[in-house]
Design a protein around this motif. Structure first.
Motif, PDB file in Angstrom:
ATOM      1  N   SER A  17      86.640 -78.738 -44.274  1.00 26.70           N
ATOM      2  CA  SER A  17      87.944 -78.082 -44.115  1.00 26.70           C
ATOM      3  C   SER A  17      88.197 -77.698 -42.674  1.00 26.70           C
ATOM      4  O   SER A  17      89.311 -77.843 -42.159  1.00 26.70           O
ATOM      5  N   VAL A  18      87.142 -77.201 -42.002  1.00 26.13           N
ATOM      6  CA  VAL A  18      87.264 -76.856 -40.581  1.00 26.13           C
ATOM      7  C   VAL A  18      87.598 -78.106 -39.768  1.00 26.13           C
ATOM      8  O   VAL A  18      88.474 -78.092 -38.891  1.00 26.13           O
ATOM      9  N   ALA A  19      86.912 -79.217 -40.069  1.00 26.69           N
ATOM     10  CA  ALA A  19      87.163 -80.475 -39.372  1.00 26.69           C
ATOM     11  C   ALA A  19      88.583 -80.968 -39.638  1.00 26.69           C
ATOM     12  O   ALA A  19      89.278 -81.434 -38.720  1.00 26.69           O
ATOM     13  N   TYR A  20      89.015 -80.841 -40.890  1.00 26.46           N
ATOM     14  CA  TYR A  20      90.373 -81.265 -41.255  1.00 26.46           C
ATOM     15  C   TYR A  20      91.411 -80.509 -40.429  1.00 26.46           C
ATOM     16  O   TYR A  20      92.324 -81.104 -39.839  1.00 26.46           O
ATOM     17  N   GLU A  21      91.292 -79.188 -40.404  1.00 25.41           N
ATOM     18  CA  GLU A  21      92.254 -78.370 -39.664  1.00 25.41           C
ATOM     19  C   GLU A  21      92.225 -78.700 -38.175  1.00 25.41           C
ATOM     20  O   GLU A  21      93.268 -78.765 -37.512  1.00 25.41           O
ATOM     21  N   LEU A  32      95.932 -86.302 -30.116  1.00 22.64           N
ATOM     22  CA  LEU A  32      95.935 -87.587 -30.802  1.00 22.64           C
ATOM     23  C   LEU A  32      97.387 -87.873 -31.156  1.00 22.64           C
ATOM     24  O   LEU A  32      98.069 -86.998 -31.691  1.00 22.64           O
ATOM     25  N   SER A  33      97.858 -89.070 -30.866  1.00 26.79           N
ATOM     26  CA  SER A  33      99.266 -89.379 -31.102  1.00 26.79           C
ATOM     27  C   SER A  33      99.405 -90.535 -32.072  1.00 26.79           C
ATOM     28  O   SER A  33      98.422 -91.225 -32.390  1.00 26.79           O
ATOM     29  N   GLY A  34     100.625 -90.746 -32.561  1.00 32.59           N
ATOM     30  CA  GLY A  34     100.885 -91.835 -33.492  1.00 32.59           C
ATOM     31  C   GLY A  34     100.433 -93.174 -32.927  1.00 32.59           C
ATOM     32  O   GLY A  34     100.805 -93.546 -31.822  1.00 32.59           O
ATOM     33  N   GLY A  35      99.613 -93.893 -33.669  1.00 28.33           N
ATOM     34  CA  GLY A  35      99.103 -95.174 -33.232  1.00 28.33           C
ATOM     35  C   GLY A  35      97.716 -95.124 -32.618  1.00 28.33           C
ATOM     36  O   GLY A  35      97.064 -96.163 -32.455  1.00 28.33           O
ATOM     37  N   ASP A  36      97.242 -93.929 -32.264  1.00 27.86           N
ATOM     38  CA  ASP A  36      95.911 -93.808 -31.659  1.00 27.86           C
ATOM     39  C   ASP A  36      94.823 -94.165 -32.670  1.00 27.86           C
ATOM     40  O   ASP A  36      94.905 -93.808 -33.851  1.00 27.86           O
ATOM     41  N   ILE A  37      93.794 -94.846 -32.182  1.00 24.77           N
ATOM     42  CA  ILE A  37      92.643 -95.187 -33.012  1.00 24.77           C
ATOM     43  C   ILE A  37      91.728 -93.968 -33.133  1.00 24.77           C
ATOM     44  O   ILE A  37      91.473 -93.263 -32.161  1.00 24.77           O
ATOM     45  N   ILE A  38      91.249 -93.717 -34.329  1.00 22.64           N
ATOM     46  CA  ILE A  38      90.344 -92.599 -34.579  1.00 22.64           C
ATOM     47  C   ILE A  38      88.898 -93.066 -34.397  1.00 22.64           C
ATOM     48  O   ILE A  38      88.480 -94.048 -35.003  1.00 22.64           O
ATOM     49  N   GLN A  39      88.173 -92.338 -33.565  1.00 25.59           N
ATOM     50  CA  GLN A  39      86.758 -92.632 -33.339  1.00 25.59           C
ATOM     51  C   GLN A  39      85.933 -91.493 -33.933  1.00 25.59           C
ATOM     52  O   GLN A  39      85.869 -90.396 -33.383  1.00 25.59           O
ATOM     53  N   GLU A  40      85.315 -91.783 -35.056  1.00 19.53           N
ATOM     54  CA  GLU A  40      84.600 -90.755 -35.819  1.00 19.53           C
ATOM     55  C   GLU A  40      83.500 -90.084 -35.003  1.00 19.53           C
ATOM     56  O   GLU A  40      83.374 -88.855 -35.006  1.00 19.53           O
ATOM     57  N   ARG A  41      82.702 -90.882 -34.313  1.00 19.44           N
ATOM     58  CA  ARG A  41      81.587 -90.317 -33.543  1.00 19.44           C
ATOM     59  C   ARG A  41      82.101 -89.391 -32.431  1.00 19.44           C
ATOM     60  O   ARG A  41      81.560 -88.310 -32.217  1.00 19.44           O
ATOM     61  N   ARG A  42      83.151 -89.819 -31.733  1.00 20.33           N
ATOM     62  CA  ARG A  42      83.693 -88.990 -30.649  1.00 20.33           C
ATOM     63  C   ARG A  42      84.236 -87.677 -31.197  1.00 20.33           C
ATOM     64  O   ARG A  42      84.037 -86.605 -30.604  1.00 20.33           O
ATOM     65  N   LEU A  43      84.931 -87.738 -32.330  1.00 19.30           N
ATOM     66  CA  LEU A  43      85.451 -86.517 -32.937  1.00 19.30           C
ATOM     67  C   LEU A  43      84.319 -85.575 -33.342  1.00 19.30           C
ATOM     68  O   LEU A  43      84.408 -84.361 -33.138  1.00 19.30           O
ATOM     69  N   ASP A  45      81.416 -85.338 -31.990  1.00 21.32           N
ATOM     70  CA  ASP A  45      80.874 -84.741 -30.763  1.00 21.32           C
ATOM     71  C   ASP A  45      81.798 -83.640 -30.244  1.00 21.32           C
ATOM     72  O   ASP A  45      81.336 -82.561 -29.848  1.00 21.32           O
ATOM     73  N   GLU A  46      83.097 -83.901 -30.243  1.00 19.03           N
ATOM     74  CA  GLU A  46      84.055 -82.910 -29.741  1.00 19.03           C
ATOM     75  C   GLU A  46      84.059 -81.647 -30.593  1.00 19.03           C
ATOM     76  O   GLU A  46      84.214 -80.535 -30.077  1.00 19.03           O
ATOM     77  N   LEU A  47      83.908 -81.824 -31.892  1.00 17.29           N
ATOM     78  CA  LEU A  47      83.936 -80.681 -32.807  1.00 17.29           C
ATOM     79  C   LEU A  47      82.558 -80.062 -33.001  1.00 17.29           C
ATOM     80  O   LEU A  47      82.425 -79.061 -33.711  1.00 17.29           O
ATOM     81  N   ASP A  48      81.558 -80.671 -32.374  1.00 15.94           N
ATOM     82  CA  ASP A  48      80.177 -80.192 -32.474  1.00 15.94           C
ATOM     83  C   ASP A  48      79.738 -80.112 -33.929  1.00 15.94           C
ATOM     84  O   ASP A  48      79.222 -79.104 -34.399  1.00 15.94           O
ATOM     85  N   MET A  49      79.963 -81.213 -34.642  1.00 20.68           N
ATOM     86  CA  MET A  49      79.606 -81.305 -36.055  1.00 20.68           C
ATOM     87  C   MET A  49      78.865 -82.616 -36.301  1.00 20.68           C
ATOM     88  O   MET A  49      78.938 -83.548 -35.502  1.00 20.68           O
ATOM     89  N   THR A  52      79.232 -86.317 -41.173  1.00 22.72           N
ATOM     90  CA  THR A  52      79.573 -86.240 -42.593  1.00 22.72           C
ATOM     91  C   THR A  52      80.839 -85.412 -42.858  1.00 22.72           C
ATOM     92  O   THR A  52      81.769 -85.910 -43.509  1.00 22.72           O
ATOM     93  N   PRO A  53      80.944 -84.153 -42.384  1.00 21.50           N
ATOM     94  CA  PRO A  53      82.180 -83.404 -42.642  1.00 21.50           C
ATOM     95  C   PRO A  53      83.390 -84.007 -41.946  1.00 21.50           C
ATOM     96  O   PRO A  53      84.504 -83.941 -42.466  1.00 21.50           O
ATOM     97  N   VAL A  54      83.174 -84.619 -40.776  1.00 22.21           N
ATOM     98  CA  VAL A  54      84.281 -85.275 -40.071  1.00 22.21           C
ATOM     99  C   VAL A  54      84.775 -86.456 -40.886  1.00 22.21           C
ATOM    100  O   VAL A  54      85.983 -86.668 -41.056  1.00 22.21           O
TER     101      VAL A  54
END
Length: 217
Positions: A17-21, A32-43, A45-49, A52-54
């Motif tokens: 839920s924290v990651a979602y918010e 992050l803008s419309g059309g941007d590719i989502i990089q799970e690993r980078r996210l 790292d940025e969220l320090d998680m 799995t929750p990401v």
């Protein structure tokens, strides 16, 4: 399932839920803008998680339609079409003036009385950037919806604002804080408990916003 497994599941759900918010906030705040590719690993790292929750948060965002699958391995932020934007804005113009009118009947709450101070702080601060300006706009509009005490209205306005914000982010360049006078008029009407004036001020603000957006595109 034993107590330990229950605890682990609850913790993962909380982190998800924290990651979602956090990710939704990044989408709405232009990180992050419309059309941007989502990089799970980078996210992660940025969220320090952990991932799995990401990953669970990304699945939820995809299920809700804010992320779209581009191929078997890649997802990106949904691009909002102009017809979706117009439809969402039209409904906002119906609902948010009524929300402002209802909020004016709750003018004694501390949250409402703090809005004018926050707006002044942003206006005169040399450090306030676009992110702080957007956060105030989000706080004000969603705070008004919350002040109505109507949870259904709050949820609908929240989803509509996500649609319009993502479109504006993907279409328009970042710009300085718009509508100081319009925001102040809304706040003053609500703070003084004037329902009719609050409704009119919100109507004017949203119509002016629509005019400015369509002139820009």
């Amino acid at each position: 399932m034993n107590d330990s497994e229950h605890g682990e599941r609850a913790e993962k759900g909380g982190l998800s839920s924290v990651a979602y918010e956090a990710i939704m906030r990044m989408i709405l705040a232009r990180e992050l803008s419309g059309g941007d590719i989502i990089q799970e690993r980078r996210l992660a790292d940025e969220l320090d998680m952990s991932r799995t929750p990401v990953r669970e948060a990304l699945r939820r965002l995809e299920a809700e339609g804010w992320l779209v699958r581009l191929n078997a391995r890649t997802i990106g932020v949904k691009k909002i079409a102009i017809n979706e934007y117009v439809a969402a804005l039209q409904v906002r113009e119906l609902l948010e003036p009524e929300a402002a009118s209802l909020a004016a009947t709750k003018f004694g709450t501390p949250m409402i009385n703090e809005w004018a101070k926050k707006l002044d702080a942003i206006r005169y601060s040399k450090q306030a950037g676009l992110k702080q300006q957007w956060e105030f706009d989000q706080t004000l509009h969603m705070g008004i919806a919350q002040a109505t005490g109507n949870e259904v209205l709050f949820k609908i306005i929240s989803e509509l604002r996500k649609t319009t914000q993502i479109f504006e982010n993907q279409t328009l360049p970042a710009r300085s804080f718009p509508g100081y006078d319009a925001h102040l008029a809304i706040i003053e009407a609500i703070v003084t408990g004037d329902s009719d004036k609050a409704r009119q001020a919100m109507q004017l603000h949203l119509r002016e916003t629509r005019k400015n957006i369509f002139e820009a595109i």
